[in-house]
Write a protein that holds these residues in place. Sequence first.
Motif, mmCIF file in Angstrom:
data_model
loop_
_atom_site.group_PDB
_atom_site.id
_atom_site.type_symbol
_atom_site.label_atom_id
_atom_site.label_comp_id
_atom_site.label_asym_id
_atom_site.label_seq_id
_atom_site.Cartn_x
_atom_site.Cartn_y
_atom_site.Cartn_z
ATOM 1 N N VAL A 189 0.772 -1.103 -0.025
ATOM 2 C CA VAL A 189 0.025 0.120 0.162
ATOM 3 C C VAL A 189 0.918 1.254 -0.148
ATOM 4 O O VAL A 189 0.602 2.187 -0.880
ATOM 5 N N THR A 219 -4.752 6.435 4.563
ATOM 6 C CA THR A 219 -5.754 5.583 4.061
ATOM 7 C C THR A 219 -7.140 5.831 4.424
ATOM 8 O O THR A 219 -7.263 7.106 4.931
ATOM 9 N N GLU A 263 -11.815 2.001 3.407
ATOM 10 C CA GLU A 263 -11.907 1.076 2.438
ATOM 11 C C GLU A 263 -10.703 0.383 2.203
ATOM 12 O O GLU A 263 -10.548 -0.814 2.224
ATOM 13 N N ILE A 264 -9.580 1.230 2.330
ATOM 14 C CA ILE A 264 -8.183 0.636 2.169
ATOM 15 C C ILE A 264 -7.946 -0.083 3.299
ATOM 16 O O ILE A 264 -7.271 -1.261 3.284
ATOM 17 N N ARG A 287 -9.321 -3.560 3.178
ATOM 18 C CA ARG A 287 -8.598 -4.033 2.090
ATOM 19 C C ARG A 287 -7.446 -4.918 2.544
ATOM 20 O O ARG A 287 -7.167 -5.887 2.378
#
Length: 256
Positions: free
Chosen positions: A156, A204, A207-208, A211
């Motif tokens: 990420v 972030t 949603e991130i 994930r």
Amino acid sequence: MTQRTAVITGATSERGIGMAVAERYARDGWGVVILDLDGARTAEVAQRIGSEHGVPAFGAACDVADEQAVTQAHAAVAAEVDAGHLPTIGAVVNIAGITSPVPFLETDLALWNKVMAVNATGTYLVTKAFLPAMLEAGWGRVITMSSVSAQRGGGVFGKVPYSAAKAAILGFTKALAREIASSGVTINSITPGAVDTNIRVGNTNPEIEARIAADIPLGRVATTDEISGVIAFLSSDDASYLQGANIDINGGSHMH
């Protein structure tokens, strides 16, 4: 353990790995040296940790990517040891680092050099400065901070420069471990995955985060205390037969 001092780079950020590591060493009775960019902040954090845990502590400004700055910081720490204000250096933990989420084709040479300098060159400079005293004593622990990004090829936050720098740290650790293997000083690395630190703030969203958690078999990111616990083990006599080893701390997100 007040006979030894741990030097930790990058340890002034609240909820950061470095601060958690400094706290853990202090709880275990080590003297603590904190090196970071802001001299006033390092002194403040060192004073608080030393006072709370009743151990000697010292903070000094240090840009780990700058050879002169590292030399000056080392001289300041050595003076504290020589004066009897700190126990002898027994561990060096290279945590200071930066990352960049910029895609490869948007990464210019200046950004590439900066990420490599802070992560890889910083590890080299700090280790080189503090290693001789441990070699002379015949006992010491050097711990380097790589990343799961070096193993997986990014993540990420870690794009190409970060992954390359963290991979360089793995090679550095193994080569130096082989070179000093019989000295009584060990050098080992850790490769954390996602950790609950302030670096995530603003980078972030829910949603991130969902994930990221879904990609980790344990279903969550690590705490800074979980990272510091592994570093405490690597600094102990129980880890005396670990040399050039790497310990994954990623919740199962990457398995060899």
